[in-house]
Design a protein around this motif. Structure first.
Motif, PDB file in Angstrom:
ATOM      1  N   GLY A 172     -34.126  15.938  60.118  1.00  0.00           N
ATOM      2  CA  GLY A 172     -34.694  14.662  59.745  1.00  0.00           C
ATOM      3  C   GLY A 172     -34.294  13.584  60.735  1.00  0.00           C
ATOM      4  N   SER A 173     -34.769  12.380  60.495  1.00  0.00           N
ATOM      5  CA  SER A 173     -34.464  11.254  61.365  1.00  0.00           C
ATOM      6  C   SER A 173     -32.972  10.928  61.326  1.00  0.00           C
ATOM      7  N   ILE A 174     -32.410  10.633  62.478  1.00  0.00           N
ATOM      8  CA  ILE A 174     -30.992  10.287  62.569  1.00  0.00           C
ATOM      9  C   ILE A 174     -30.676   9.076  61.698  1.00  0.00           C
ATOM     10  N   GLN A 175     -31.575   8.110  61.660  1.00  0.00           N
ATOM     11  CA  GLN A 175     -31.320   6.879  60.916  1.00  0.00           C
ATOM     12  C   GLN A 175     -31.189   7.109  59.416  1.00  0.00           C
ATOM     13  N   ALA A 176     -31.819   8.165  58.908  1.00  0.00           N
ATOM     14  CA  ALA A 176     -31.805   8.420  57.463  1.00  0.00           C
ATOM     15  C   ALA A 176     -30.887   9.575  57.084  1.00  0.00           C
ATOM     16  N   LYS A 177     -30.096  10.058  58.009  1.00  0.00           N
ATOM     17  CA  LYS A 177     -29.314  11.279  57.807  1.00  0.00           C
ATOM     18  C   LYS A 177     -28.430  11.216  56.558  1.00  0.00           C
ATOM     19  N   GLN A 178     -27.664  10.141  56.401  1.00  0.00           N
ATOM     20  CA  GLN A 178     -26.736  10.062  55.276  1.00  0.00           C
ATOM     21  C   GLN A 178     -27.459  10.040  53.940  1.00  0.00           C
TER      22      GLN A 178
ATOM     23  N   GLU B  44     -35.959  16.906  74.489  1.00  0.00           N
ATOM     24  CA  GLU B  44     -34.929  17.009  75.519  1.00  0.00           C
ATOM     25  C   GLU B  44     -33.914  15.878  75.411  1.00  0.00           C
ATOM     26  N   GLU B  45     -34.364  14.706  75.010  1.00  0.00           N
ATOM     27  CA  GLU B  45     -33.480  13.546  74.930  1.00  0.00           C
ATOM     28  C   GLU B  45     -32.650  13.527  73.658  1.00  0.00           C
ATOM     29  N   SER B  46     -33.144  14.164  72.587  1.00  0.00           N
ATOM     30  CA  SER B  46     -32.406  14.166  71.325  1.00  0.00           C
ATOM     31  C   SER B  46     -32.820  15.368  70.493  1.00  0.00           C
ATOM     32  N   ALA B  47     -31.831  16.084  69.938  1.00  0.00           N
ATOM     33  CA  ALA B  47     -32.132  17.259  69.116  1.00  0.00           C
ATOM     34  C   ALA B  47     -32.851  16.859  67.829  1.00  0.00           C
ATOM     35  N   ALA B  48     -32.457  15.717  67.263  1.00  0.00           N
ATOM     36  CA  ALA B  48     -33.082  15.225  66.031  1.00  0.00           C
ATOM     37  C   ALA B  48     -33.918  13.993  66.336  1.00  0.00           C
ATOM     38  N   PRO B  49     -34.981  13.760  65.588  1.00  0.00           N
ATOM     39  CA  PRO B  49     -35.781  12.548  65.797  1.00  0.00           C
ATOM     40  C   PRO B  49     -34.924  11.299  65.650  1.00  0.00           C
ATOM     41  N   ARG B  50     -35.086  10.352  66.575  1.00  0.00           N
ATOM     42  CA  ARG B  50     -34.264   9.147  66.555  1.00  0.00           C
ATOM     43  C   ARG B  50     -34.852   8.039  65.691  1.00  0.00           C
ATOM     44  N   ASN B  51     -36.124   8.174  65.329  1.00  0.00           N
ATOM     45  CA  ASN B  51     -36.768   7.159  64.489  1.00  0.00           C
ATOM     46  C   ASN B  51     -38.026   7.763  63.873  1.00  0.00           C
ATOM     47  N   SER B  52     -38.709   6.958  63.074  1.00  0.00           N
ATOM     48  CA  SER B  52     -39.874   7.470  62.348  1.00  0.00           C
ATOM     49  C   SER B  52     -41.014   7.849  63.294  1.00  0.00           C
ATOM     50  N   ARG B  53     -41.177   7.116  64.383  1.00  0.00           N
ATOM     51  CA  ARG B  53     -42.252   7.445  65.323  1.00  0.00           C
ATOM     52  C   ARG B  53     -42.025   8.829  65.925  1.00  0.00           C
ATOM     53  N   GLU B  54     -40.792   9.119  66.349  1.00  0.00           N
ATOM     54  CA  GLU B  54     -40.504  10.442  66.909  1.00  0.00           C
ATOM     55  C   GLU B  54     -40.689  11.529  65.863  1.00  0.00           C
ATOM     56  N   LEU B  55     -40.263  11.269  64.622  1.00  0.00           N
ATOM     57  CA  LEU B  55     -40.430  12.259  63.558  1.00  0.00           C
ATOM     58  C   LEU B  55     -41.905  12.578  63.359  1.00  0.00           C
ATOM     59  N   ALA B  56     -42.758  11.542  63.410  1.00  0.00           N
ATOM     60  CA  ALA B  56     -44.199  11.752  63.228  1.00  0.00           C
ATOM     61  C   ALA B  56     -44.792  12.532  64.395  1.00  0.00           C
ATOM     62  N   ILE B  57     -44.467  12.114  65.617  1.00  0.00           N
ATOM     63  CA  ILE B  57     -45.078  12.727  66.797  1.00  0.00           C
ATOM     64  C   ILE B  57     -44.637  14.181  66.961  1.00  0.00           C
ATOM     65  N   ARG B  58     -43.374  14.474  66.689  1.00  0.00           N
ATOM     66  CA  ARG B  58     -42.876  15.848  66.842  1.00  0.00           C
ATOM     67  C   ARG B  58     -43.536  16.818  65.873  1.00  0.00           C
ATOM     68  N   ASN B  59     -44.068  16.298  64.778  1.00  0.00           N
ATOM     69  CA  ASN B  59     -44.585  17.183  63.733  1.00  0.00           C
ATOM     70  C   ASN B  59     -46.093  17.052  63.525  1.00  0.00           C
TER      71      ASN B  59
ATOM     72  N   GLU C 158     -38.558   6.431  57.719  1.00  0.00           N
ATOM     73  CA  GLU C 158     -37.766   7.582  58.160  1.00  0.00           C
ATOM     74  C   GLU C 158     -37.885   8.760  57.191  1.00  0.00           C
ATOM     75  N   MET C 159     -38.051   8.475  55.897  1.00  0.00           N
ATOM     76  CA  MET C 159     -38.054   9.535  54.880  1.00  0.00           C
ATOM     77  C   MET C 159     -39.434   9.815  54.304  1.00  0.00           C
TER      78      MET C 159
END
Length: 645
Positions: A549-555, A210-225, A434-435
């Protein structure tokens, strides 16, 4: 496990997490002067004993380590509390699982009335105290014994193990773990995996989305998946990769033909027209690039036990690249092999990577318990079992975030080329969290080694210009990288750096011991990550993250994976194929969208059909991954010879 049992594990896990986090946060604030908002008193209060002051230094060093890695101060405190709660829960749950396996005496199933503690008190009656201090001492003595093998979970030097729950909290935790609703779960290997998944609640995941469509960091990426892969999916994918490869190597003459009940056998497929050459089992390498609790690796372990035995019984089995000899030559009897096989499997065959540091605890514990079950099945007495100290589970995370420690350590490395390479690795690993496995670190390392080799050759050419007898003398121990491969070069560099890290962590003064040890641990994880991705694998198995993917690693992500940047799972498949050896196989369960959406056209045409055509596909639909509202497919791909490098 049925839904009711999983729900019982989830309720228990969430209750214990809440108890521990509240208890530990209160201890930090009231005892150690570490506030929830991140404020940390410069010195411990006068109320602290000498031992408590030492413990406080370890806590503060761990929080500072997180802050220097990029966390805000308050987030670092919360993350420390989470780490401490998770580690404590895992340890108590592990003891509950080790009891029915006969790996420890009954120690927590009846609290202080447990048989083990009663016998312990028989030797030292004074340990039976009203405040529970003696019982704590007993439990911690078990941790110390287990840490000789499962160090990553039971090592009490870990700052996450500084805190111990208050007696009232501990008593309530034991009551939850010993509840009748959980009575049957502790004998099941997958229980620890469900605890790992349920530590983070569904509400926490929903709030993140709800707070962000994409994971904002590695912890969120891990928990969401974090979605536990059902056993039948694990079997389907493993049977049709590892099982299929061994089946083809032995021309169908293998017990796996019956054991692998999900293996799809065909006789008229072009894929079946040629069989690969036999391999010694020690040369079969398997990777799960998003391993979580190690579910794929556990099932691979079971198949590999049979594979090792068949190879030993086969007089035409080839020599191993590890020892230069076949199994029958290295192990005189089948009993000798059975005693060694669990350790061989964990040392040579199974490899896992994840961005969640908690996976090191969970997956390594699960694999160690699986190895002990194999010893027990083969009637190897406890005292005769080879010690298994670790499994090849690597955490993808940035290397040390403290610039001063990086600078100090780097300056100690010799020759200067090694120092430069270490600094490059630290820089390139900044997005590892992040990756994860998607970070193509081996490409950067290859360029770095080429530069080092060029510098070495230039130095050699300059030396040759000196008059005879006047050239600089080569220092003892200095690396010579002429005429060796990149992998051999890195092995020499890694050995050099590991030795230096051990000395650096040990040479700690003025309270810097914890900081340096954390630095050294992170650096070793980073080097293990680099080493892992310098290899090729026969089998890649995964239930990868999906979505953005994580916002921090997007580019960086979009630059490295232009054909699959629309979804992380598609990039994981591309990366997995890249890591396969010739005719290696990949098994994955992912969203099924890649097989029909126009946005995945390049993934289908340029990667699947060209680089690794499908061998078998199962369209599974909804309801496969617990709580994940996504339609999935499970499929196995075989890497084409034309695309292998």
């Amino acid at each position: 496990m049925d839904k009711d049992t999983r729900n019982a594990i989830e309720r228990a896990t969430q209750r214990i997490r809440r108890l521990l986090q509240e208890d530990f946060a209160e201890q930090l604030d009231a005892v150690f002067d570490v506030r929830p908002d991140g404020r940390v008193a410069e010195k411990g209060g006068r109320h602290l004993s000498g031992r408590q002051l030492i413990l406080r230094d370890r806590i503060v060093a761990a929080i500072e380590h997180k802050r220097r890695a990029g966390m805000q101060q308050a987030d670092a405190v919360r993350d420390y509390v989470r780490d401490a709660a998770f580690t404590t829960l895992n340890r108590f749950a592990a003891l509950k699982m080790l009891e029915p396996r006969g790996l420890v005496q009954e120690c927590i199933s009846r609290g202080e009335n447990s048989i083990g503690f009663q016998e312990f008190c028989g030797l030292a009656p004074a340990l039976k105290t009203a405040d529970g201090a003696g019982y704590r001492f007993y439990i911690e003595s078990i941790f110390d014994e287990l840490s000789t093998e499962v160090k990553v979970l039971f090592d009490r030097r870990d700052p996450a193990s500084v805190l111990w729950p208050k007696k009232s909290t501990f008593d309530e935790i034991l009551e939850i773990l010993n509840d009748a609703d959980l009575q049957g779960v502790w004998k099941e290997d997958e229980t620890i995996g469900w605890i790992y998944q349920f530590f983070n609640s569904g509400e926490e995941r929903r709030q993140m989305r709800e707070e962000s469509a994409a994971p904002r960091n590695s912890r969120e990426l891990a928990i969401r998946n974090q979605f536990f892969t059902p056993s039948y999916v694990v079997q389907f994918l493993t049977d049709n990769t590892l099982g299929r490869i061994w089946h083809k190597m032995r021309n169908g003459r293998t017990g796996l033909a019956e054991k692998c009940e999900y293996m799809v056998k065909t006789s008229d497929n072009a894929e079946e027209s040629s069989n690969p050459a036999k391999k010694d089992p020690r040369d079969l390498r398997i990777l799960d690039p998003a391993c979580g609790s190690g579910h794929f690796l556990l099932y691979c372990f079971a198949l590999l036990l049979l594979i090792y035995e068949e190879a030993w019984n086969d007089e035409t089995s080839p020599a191993s690249g590890v020892t230069g000899g076949p199994l029958r030559q290295d192990y005189a009897t089948l009993d000798d092999l059975k005693k060694a096989a669990p350790g061989l499997i964990l040392r040579h065959n199974l490899h896992g990577v994840d961005i969640d540091p908690r996976c090191a605890q969970i997956a390594q514990l699960a694999l160690w318990m699986r190895a002990q079950r194999a010893f027990m099945d083969n009637k190897v007495p406890r005292g005769e079992r080879p010690i298994i100290r670790r499994a090849n589970v690597v955490i993808a995370e940035p290397m040390p975030g403290d610039p001063k420690l990086v600078e100090d350590f780097s300056a100690s490395l010799r020759p200067a080329m090694v120092s430069g390479l270490f600094n490059e690795i630290v820089s390139e690993m900044r997005l590892a969290g992040e990756m994860g496995s998607l970070l193509p670190i081996e490409r950067t390392l290859a360029r770095s080694i080429d530069r080092a080799r060029a510098a070495f050759n230039e130095q050699q050419s300059q030396t040759e210009q000196f008059l005879p007898g006047l050239a600089p003398t080569k220092r003892q121990g200095e690396l010579d990288i002429s005429g060796i491969s990149n992998s051999a070069f890195f092995e020499k560099v890694e050995e050099n750096i590991f030795s230096a890290l051990k000395a650096f962590a040990g040479d700690a003064v003025n309270g810097k011991g914890t900081r340096r040890r954390l630095f050294a641990d992170d650096a070793q994880q980073g080097l293990a990550f680099v080493e892992l991705f310098g290899r090729k694998f026969d089998i890649v198995l995964m239930n990868p993250p999906f979505g953005a993917g994580s916002i921090q690693a997007k580019q960086v992500f979009e630059r490295v994976y232009p054909r699959t940047k629309n979804d992380v799972y598609a990039a994981f498949v591309e990366r997995g194929i890249e890591l396969l050896s010739v005719h290696g196989m990949l098994g994955a369960i992912t969203s099924r969208t890649g097989f029909f959406l126009s946005s995945f056209q390049k993934w289908r045409e340029e990667i699947l059909l060209k680089e690794a055509p499908p061998v078998v596909i199962a369209d599974l639909g909804y309801g496969v991954l617990d709580s994940a509202m996504v339609e999935v497919a499970a499929y196995c791909l075989r890497k084409s010879a034309e695309t292998s490098q």
